[in-house]
Design an enzyme around this catalytic site. Structure first.
Site, PDB file in Angstrom:
ATOM      1  CB  SER A 139      55.999  31.479  20.574  1.00  0.00           C
ATOM      2  OG  SER A 139      55.364  30.473  19.804  1.00  0.00           O
ATOM      3  CE1 TYR A 152      57.590  34.137  16.185  1.00  0.00           C
ATOM      4  CE2 TYR A 152      56.850  31.935  16.772  1.00  0.00           C
ATOM      5  CZ  TYR A 152      56.755  33.302  16.907  1.00  0.00           C
ATOM      6  OH  TYR A 152      55.822  33.836  17.758  1.00  0.00           O
TER       7      TYR A 152
END
Length: 252
Positions: A139, A152
């Site tokens: 990501s 995250y």
């Protein structure tokens, strides 16, 4: 495409979103797909859509013994694995002060430990053969601070570091390890995160997020195309690389 046609490819997280798009894209270019996910219904739907069919394997990427058995089954039924895509992932958002231990351990297990467990199998199998490619879908949050995504982001940063470090270990053996880091991409995970995904395009100054310069959300197919490039012989001299697919959102 050279390097993909006929290759046995294991794709995790293949029941939906980016993982499904990757499996479908690689199959269209001739790969023989072993699709892996903990969601058997979504997995079955993916495999039904694959050109040439594929192998559906319900599995948990955090289960060391299960992953070893899974690779054994793939190689017994399809042949030696030449391509692996870590696309399994999970997300929980919110201020770090409100992050539960349960959410943290779940993200750490899937997003980081899963990459380690899969990576070990890649090293043990592809390394002695002297060929192969591993691609981790991480990501852009791993490389730039994001409010309400600290936990995250940390797990995805771990995934990036694991993949690149493994790439350094395996490079002398002829195995390439790369990372694709998407930004906001129109998947079920994104739509569960926000009621208005389009707002991500314009940005959020209150949270220091600049938006997407190209003016649209990414599509899973955009990420899949990047994965395919890194898997192909067109990228034969690329390893330990992180390719951002985020429409310019990280300004890099």
């Amino acid at each position: 495409m050279d390097g993909i046609d006929g290759a046995v490819a294991v794709v995790t997280g293949a029941a939906s979103g980016v993982g499904r798009a990757v499996a479908l894209d690689l199959a269209r270019h001739g790969a023989r797909i072993a699709a892996v996910d903990i969601d058997p219904e979504g997995l079955a739907q993916t495999v039904r859509s694959l050109e040439g069919g594929g192998l559906a394997l319900a599995g948990d990427v955090t289960d060391t013994g299960g992953v070893e058995a899974l690779f054994d089954q793939v190689e017994a039924e399809l042949g030696p694995v030449a391509l692996v895509v870590n696309a399994a992932g999970t997300l929980a958002t919110g201020p770090l002060a409100e992050c539960s231990d349960q959410d943290w351990h779940r993200m750490l297990a899937v997003n980081a430990t899963g990459v380690l467990v899969i990576g070990r199998e890649v090293a043990r199998r592809m390394g002695p053969r002297g060929r192969g490619s591993l691609i981790t879908v991480a990501s852009n949050a791993a490389g730039v601070p994001r409010a309400n995504m600290a936990a995250y982001a940390a797990t995805k940063a771990a995934a990036v570091a694991l993949t690149k470090s493994l790439g350094l270990e395996l490079a002398p053996l002829g195995v390439r390890c790369n990372v694709v880091s998407p930004g906001s991409t129109d998947t079920p995970m994104l739509r569960a995160m926000t009621p208005d995904p389009q707002a991500l395009v314009t940005g959020d100054p209150a949270h220091f997020k600049v938006g997407i310069p190209l003016g649209r959300l990414g599509q899973p197919e955009d990420v899949a195309a990047a994965v395919r490039f890194l898997a192909s012989d067109a990228a034969r001299h690329i390893t330990m690389h992180e390719l951002y697919v985020d429409g310019g959102a990280t300004l890099r």
